[in-house]
Design an enzyme around this catalytic site. Structure first.
Site, PDB file in Angstrom:
ATOM      1  N   ASP A   1    -105.299  51.214   1.207  1.00  0.00           N
ATOM      2  CA  ASP A   1    -104.936  50.926   2.626  1.00  0.00           C
ATOM      3  C   ASP A   1    -104.150  52.301   2.975  1.00  0.00           C
ATOM      4  OD1 ASP A   1    -102.729  50.363   1.055  1.00  0.00           O
ATOM      5  OD2 ASP A   1    -101.719  49.066   2.481  1.00  0.00           O
TER       6      ASP A   1
ATOM      7  N   LEU B   1    -105.001  39.755   7.487  1.00  0.00           N
ATOM      8  CA  LEU B   1    -106.408  40.472   7.153  1.00  0.00           C
ATOM      9  C   LEU B   1    -106.514  40.862   8.785  1.00  0.00           C
ATOM     10  CD1 LEU B   1    -109.348  41.119   6.432  1.00  0.00           C
ATOM     11  CD2 LEU B   1    -109.944  38.572   7.178  1.00  0.00           C
TER      12      LEU B   1
END
Length: 243
Positions: free
Chosen positions: A102, A13
């Site tokens: 992403d 993360l």
């Protein structure tokens, strides 16, 4: 008020807070099994006006972050889904539901940082993704390959005699470890160069952007000069949120 941006990737993360695009007030990262460290840092932040994320990780990890943000700040996370158009970029991915958010966020972040340029966006992480954007803002698509560590692991687990051991780069390797190291890094770099060559063949003059934890494994082997960048996903989320 600041906004919080989350890149929940395959293994880590990454996060940052900002009150304008690209100007991070705070940032950090944590492995999936150390998310508590990120949550502890967030408890010290002022409540964000909004929270924006891109997720390709397991649903349970996304739900853990959803629960924290709701409990701690009474906010919901705006998780990005790829779209046909955003920030002047046309998305030609055939099936949007298959495109990783992403990758789309990284394309938008790259375009925001380098407007009006043709771009090759290579992110060397768990997977290597290599995407192409024209100077007039068309995302043409790209490639996905196993990343550096995945390739090494695949050779070690899929064969009886090839080790998962550290090797060194040589023009003409004379040990198995060096042969694996040189082969993998050469293959990954050649894929990046191939995408740059394809854009050149279209009449573009692309800038190569290289990101990800394994970017350093590729730089010395590239024929195309590379601009090293960090956190393109977060930059893309911020560009959208502050648009």
């Amino acid at each position: 008020m600041s906004k919080l941006f989350l890149d929940l990737g395959n293994t880590r993360l990454k996060w940052a807070s900002a009150d304008r695009p690209g100007d991070w007030l705070a940032q950090g990262d944590a492995a999936h099994d150390r998310l508590d460290a990120a949550l502890a840092a967030w408890r010290l932040l002022p409540a964000p006006a909004s929270v924006h994320g891109a997720c390709v990780a397991a649903p349970a990890l996304r739900e853990q972050l959803d629960a924290f943000v709701q409990a701690h700040w009474a906010r919901t996370i705006d998780w990005l889904a790829p779209s046909r158009h955003a920030l002047g970029v046309e998305n030609r991915y055939r099936r949007l539901e298959q495109q990783g958010p992403d990758r789309w966020a990284a394309v938008l972040g790259a375009r925001a940082r380098f407007p009006d340029e043709a771009l090759v966006i290579a992110s060397a992480g768990t997977a290597l993704t290599v995407d192409a954007v024209t100077a007039d803002g068309v995302f043409l698509g790209g490639m996905i390959l196993p990343g550096y560590r995945l390739m090494k692991r695949a050779l070690a687990t899929g064969t009886a005699r090839l080790p998962d051991a550290e090797g060194h780069l040589h023009d003409y390797p004379t040990s198995t470890e060096d042969a694996i190291e040189t082969g993998i890094r050469t293959a990954l770099a050649a894929s990046v160069d191939a995408m740059a060559a394809r854009l050149v063949a279209r009449g573009e003059t692309p800038r190569l952007l290289l990101a990800g934890g394994d970017a350093a494994q590729l730089t010395s082997l590239l024929n195309t000069p590379a601009t090293l960048v960090d956190n393109l996903v977060l930059h893309g989320l911020a560009a959208l949120a502050f648009a």
